[in-house]
Design a protein around this motif. Sequence first.
Motif, PDB file in Angstrom:
ATOM      1  N   SER A 135       3.026 -13.648   0.707  1.00 56.40           N
ATOM      2  CA  SER A 135       4.037 -12.804   1.361  1.00 56.40           C
ATOM      3  C   SER A 135       4.684 -11.851   0.353  1.00 56.40           C
ATOM      4  O   SER A 135       4.931 -10.690   0.654  1.00 56.40           O
ATOM      5  N   ARG A 136       4.868 -12.316  -0.884  1.00 57.43           N
ATOM      6  CA  ARG A 136       5.406 -11.411  -1.922  1.00 57.43           C
ATOM      7  C   ARG A 136       4.404 -10.272  -2.198  1.00 57.43           C
ATOM      8  O   ARG A 136       4.782  -9.116  -2.389  1.00 57.43           O
ATOM      9  N   MET A 137       3.123 -10.650  -2.203  1.00 55.08           N
ATOM     10  CA  MET A 137       2.094  -9.637  -2.457  1.00 55.08           C
ATOM     11  C   MET A 137       2.124  -8.549  -1.376  1.00 55.08           C
ATOM     12  O   MET A 137       2.015  -7.362  -1.684  1.00 55.08           O
ATOM     13  N   GLU A 138       2.314  -8.952  -0.114  1.00 56.95           N
ATOM     14  CA  GLU A 138       2.353  -7.955   0.972  1.00 56.95           C
ATOM     15  C   GLU A 138       3.504  -6.967   0.776  1.00 56.95           C
ATOM     16  O   GLU A 138       3.334  -5.775   0.951  1.00 56.95           O
ATOM     17  N   GLN A 139       4.671  -7.500   0.351  1.00 55.73           N
ATOM     18  CA  GLN A 139       5.806  -6.584   0.080  1.00 55.73           C
ATOM     19  C   GLN A 139       5.454  -5.605  -1.034  1.00 55.73           C
ATOM     20  O   GLN A 139       5.736  -4.412  -0.958  1.00 55.73           O
ATOM     21  N   MET A 140       4.780  -6.156  -2.073  1.00 56.11           N
ATOM     22  CA  MET A 140       4.454  -5.297  -3.221  1.00 56.11           C
ATOM     23  C   MET A 140       3.428  -4.231  -2.826  1.00 56.11           C
ATOM     24  O   MET A 140       3.484  -3.094  -3.288  1.00 56.11           O
ATOM     25  N   LEU A 141       2.491  -4.605  -1.942  1.00 51.25           N
ATOM     26  CA  LEU A 141       1.484  -3.623  -1.522  1.00 51.25           C
ATOM     27  C   LEU A 141       2.125  -2.499  -0.702  1.00 51.25           C
ATOM     28  O   LEU A 141       1.720  -1.348  -0.797  1.00 51.25           O
ATOM     29  N   LEU A 142       3.146  -2.854   0.062  1.00 47.53           N
ATOM     30  CA  LEU A 142       3.873  -1.808   0.814  1.00 47.53           C
ATOM     31  C   LEU A 142       4.520  -0.825  -0.167  1.00 47.53           C
ATOM     32  O   LEU A 142       4.471   0.389   0.016  1.00 47.53           O
ATOM     33  N   ASN A 143       5.107  -1.387  -1.228  1.00 48.45           N
ATOM     34  CA  ASN A 143       5.716  -0.508  -2.250  1.00 48.45           C
ATOM     35  C   ASN A 143       4.656   0.360  -2.920  1.00 48.45           C
ATOM     36  O   ASN A 143       4.879   1.532  -3.196  1.00 48.45           O
ATOM     37  N   ALA A 144       3.479  -0.246  -3.171  1.00 49.51           N
ATOM     38  CA  ALA A 144       2.402   0.510  -3.827  1.00 49.51           C
ATOM     39  C   ALA A 144       2.007   1.712  -2.960  1.00 49.51           C
ATOM     40  O   ALA A 144       1.746   2.798  -3.459  1.00 49.51           O
ATOM     41  N   LYS A 145       1.982   1.502  -1.656  1.00 52.76           N
ATOM     42  CA  LYS A 145       1.585   2.593  -0.745  1.00 52.76           C
ATOM     43  C   LYS A 145       2.575   3.755  -0.790  1.00 52.76           C
ATOM     44  O   LYS A 145       2.254   4.874  -0.448  1.00 52.76           O
ATOM     45  N   ARG A 146       3.804   3.437  -1.255  1.00 49.44           N
ATOM     46  CA  ARG A 146       4.826   4.496  -1.331  1.00 49.44           C
ATOM     47  C   ARG A 146       4.943   5.062  -2.752  1.00 49.44           C
ATOM     48  O   ARG A 146       5.845   5.845  -3.032  1.00 49.44           O
ATOM     49  N   ALA A 147       4.048   4.635  -3.655  1.00 46.94           N
ATOM     50  CA  ALA A 147       4.174   5.064  -5.065  1.00 46.94           C
ATOM     51  C   ALA A 147       4.157   6.584  -5.162  1.00 46.94           C
ATOM     52  O   ALA A 147       3.342   7.240  -4.512  1.00 46.94           O
TER      53      ALA A 147
END
Length: 422
Positions: free
Chosen positions: A78-90
Amino acid sequence: MVKVLKFGGSCIEKMDKIWRILKEEKEEKIVVVSALPEVTDELYISFPSRDVEGLRERHIAMVERMDAGEEHKKAMISRMEQMLLNAKRAESLDAFVSYGERLSAMLLERYLNSKGMRATVLESDSLPLITDESGEIMLEECTSVKKRIKEEIMKGSIPIITGYFGIDEKGSIKTLGRGGSDYTASAIAYLIDAEAVELWKDTKGFMSADPKIVEKAHLIEELSYEEAAELAHYGAKILHPRAIEPAVKKGIKIFIKNIDNHSEKGTLISDKTSEKAKIRAISCRKGVKILKFSIPGLAYTKIPGKIIDDHYRKGDLIYAISTSQASLALLVDEDCEERAEEIKPMRIENVALIATVGYDIGMTPGISADVFLSMKKEGINILMISEGASDSAINFVVAGEECDRAVKALHRDLIEVKNGNE
Ligand code: ASP
């Protein structure tokens, strides 16, 4: 004693081994991590679309293989999913690729926690590890790093720092060049006054030549800072070339260690130098070209300075320079564009730079003669020579297709025969 332990991508896949190393390590320790193998390549390919599907699959597969307990694994995903969302907004390419290290640091933190070991991720942009616009770490500007790391250690937690990137003064993420987590590790060691840096890899250490080229290549147990920097700059992929700089400034020892064999000695890089000047290792860099500028009386004009400056300002690396009264030759990467528009250089493409390295060899009579005699015996033509800038390296350029044959001959004549195979 304080130690920085950096784990390369292939080690991150072996978290149980990292856990054991950290458990056995009695000194105060700080960890620096790379991204999982090939993840940084994938991130570069996935920009600007910012498609993170491959990344997700890769990290989920890694979590599934872990011996961490279902609750911990769920929390990781679940932490990874949050981080991937942030990555998509990089906001930039550098910010996007930094997620390779951010993800591996988070997974290692949670894995160690699942084993009852306290560990906390400190992302390098929040420390902050300050870089200039080109990705050089501005050591003297990083004034809060030591305090931030020490706070975690005082809490009884192992700080896990993301390698490979920092942040510039305008607040943009900056990567440090491929393989840059080694550089992060030695910069952190400098900033916290550590005594040693251990760079854990899936190799034995520095070899006398690339074992894929030379079957009889052997491990070098000790190297001076200068020898290691020359070898890394000229093609030995085991170490990021800039990793030496912060370590030299404070005399910090660098150990290259093998994750698959803890008890193996590896290579120690320090200020200790060899007693006898001799060639100890050979590295080579393929994928380079010579740019030859010819104008009568060139050396008496300001043109050489301008040509060199144009390249540096565009961020090109110049591996060797050679001059004569009427010409200037530069060795640059094959994909380097031409910079000095007014003078068109002649290009010699597909060449290779060979670096023969050993402490004080430039100050010892006869060593260059031995190097070039070996090439003469092989019938290999020398296209360019760069010698005298460093006492620890004699470098020259040959045709790309002759590179492996040149390295084999030099190893045979100058290391196996001359040095009695060390
Ligand atoms: N992950 C980055 C790279 O692949 C940095 C590193 O591994 O040191 O280049």
